[in-house]
Design an enzyme around this catalytic site. Structure first.
Site, short mmCIF file in Angstrom:
data_model
loop_
_atom_site.label_atom_id
_atom_site.label_comp_id
_atom_site.label_asym_id
_atom_site.label_seq_id
_atom_site.Cartn_x
_atom_site.Cartn_y
_atom_site.Cartn_z
N ARG A 1 83.55 79.88 -3.79
CA ARG A 1 83.86 81.28 -3.53
C ARG A 1 84.45 81.97 -4.76
NH1 ARG A 1 86.24 81.17 2.70
NH2 ARG A 1 84.20 81.35 3.71
N LYS B 1 78.99 75.14 19.01
CA LYS B 1 78.96 75.93 20.24
C LYS B 1 77.90 77.02 20.23
CE LYS B 1 83.80 75.21 21.53
NZ LYS B 1 85.08 75.86 21.91
N GLY C 1 80.36 79.41 5.80
CA GLY C 1 81.19 78.60 6.67
C GLY C 1 80.83 77.13 6.61
N GLY D 1 81.92 83.73 9.67
CA GLY D 1 81.88 84.70 10.76
C GLY D 1 81.20 86.00 10.37
#
Length: 396
Positions: free
Chosen positions: A34, A196, A352, A375
């Protein structure tokens, strides 16, 4: 939205919001991806003789000072990467820090301490935002990782800055994750993984408008397999999303979108480095077994689907990649997507866990674009208008 090349930054003092939320261990940065991603914007400002103030968050200190989340180690890493000294202030809105910013000489860089040591950052407090604005003349947002949040440092601060723009990283993310998906060179193949289904319902629905094939692996695959009536053993199931998973499968079928689920998995009775495992067809998974990775048959089938793609979007690992035994499927797909890229396909890697997975497996080069946001990338790919983009677009 102004781009950095649209504004005059020559000899100006620039405040840059970056995403230096990087992993640390024993006071050192363990993955500088990053930080490196923000360097083009920082170097462009240096080339224009600007003085630079950098702000970022790190972790979730919840509005209190916690040295575990200090950005001081990041200052050391940034010095190494740029080869210039970095001034550091231990509070982002203290009078001392603002005075240091005011006294910067051209091409000097000042890194401020973690924004989230103040509650006003995440609550988008106007008073906190106004204090941040005192550091510079021009504001540049280059932090895609927080673009889906309406915080003081990326939304509220614009009320107090007369001249603002996006940075190169933010522009690149918007281009690849929005434009390249909405206008892909088809066929577009999507690979989804992770744990999920929650958070990916809108994503799947949005991508159905553009994709020819959607490959689903990782733990989230078992919710879809359960919806089809398979015995998923002890595998993680998102029970609240079973009905929605079934509806998505039916919608895909009626729209001629192929959703591909694993045919075999690596199964074990526990998740650990030392657990024994076996390859099991999804039809034969035992009641006490957990699917922890896609199996060899699934790897080969998914590779063949990817080989026909001109554009590939990948978001989410396909197994428990943190454990070497169950990282094989993710590694296989990473290699397959890399090979497709070398053959001319456009490959877009969601941030992520996906970025962390390919970093852990030493796959970081060769893809068309690797997102810095987790996200944020999910929200953007789901068709949502991110608060940071909206604030920049509407700034007057």
């Amino acid at each position: 939205m102004n781009k950095i090349t649209d504004i005059d930054i020559l000899d100006k003092r620039i405040l840059i919001r970056v995403d230096f939320n990087v992993p640390l261990m024993n006071g050192s940065v363990t993955d500088n991806f990053r930080i490196k991603s923000a360097l083009p914007t920082i170097k462009y400002c240096l080339e224009n003789n600007a003085s630079i103030v950098i702000i970022s968050h790190l972790g979730r200190p919840k509005g209190i000072r916690d040295e575990e989340y200090s950005l001081f180690p990041v200052a050391d890493e940034l010095e190494k990467l740029l080869g210039v000294p970095i001034l550091f202030s231990d509070d982002c809105i203290s009078e001392d820090s603002i005075s240091t910013s005011a006294g910067l000489m051209p091409r000097e860089i000042h890194l401020l301490e973690n924004l989230r040591f103040h509650r006003g950052e995440t609550t988008n407090d106007p008073g906190f935002a106004e204090q941040l604005a005192r550091h510079a003349d021009i504001f540049i947002n280059d932090a895609f990782g927080t673009a889906h949040r309406a915080h003081a440092s990326n939304v509220g601060i614009l009320e107090f800055m007369s001249e603002v723009s996006s940075g190169f990283l933010l522009d690149g993310e918007r281009n690849y994750l929005a434009d390249a998906i909405e206008n892909p060179v088809k066929p577009l193949v999507v690979v989804l993984g992770g744990s999920k289904v929650t958070g990916k319902i809108e994503l799947i629905e949005n991508l159905m408008e553009y994709a020819s094939d959607i490959i689903i692996g990782g733990a989230m695959a078992f919710t879809f397999l359960k919806a089809q009536g398979f015995n998923t053993g002890g595998s993680l199931i998102d029970s609240d999303r079973l009905e929605i998973a079934g509806e998505l499968l039916n919608k895909a079928k009626s729209n001629n979108i192929s959703i591909h689920l694993p045919k075999d998995v690596l199964a074990s009775t526990e998740i650990s480095e030392t657990s024994t495992w076996s390859i099991s067809d999804v039809e034969n998974l035992k009641n006490d077994e957990i699917g922890l990775d896609i199996g060899p048959e699934s790897c080969i089938e998914f590779e063949q689907i990817l080989a026909n793609a001109n554009t590939i979007l990948w978001n989410g690992p396909l197994g428990v990649y943190e454990i070497s035994n169950y990282a094989v499927g993710t590694q296989y797909i990473a290699k397959s997507i890399l090979a497709c890229t070398e053959e001319g396909a456009t490959s877009i890697i969601g941030g992520g866990d996906t970025s962390a997975a390919i970093s852990a497996l030493n796959f970081k080069r060769g893809y068309t674009h690797i997102s810095t946001g987790g996200g944020a990338s999910l929200e953007l790919l789901s068709g949502n208008y991110l608060p940071a983009f909206k604030a920049l677009d509407n700034h007057e």
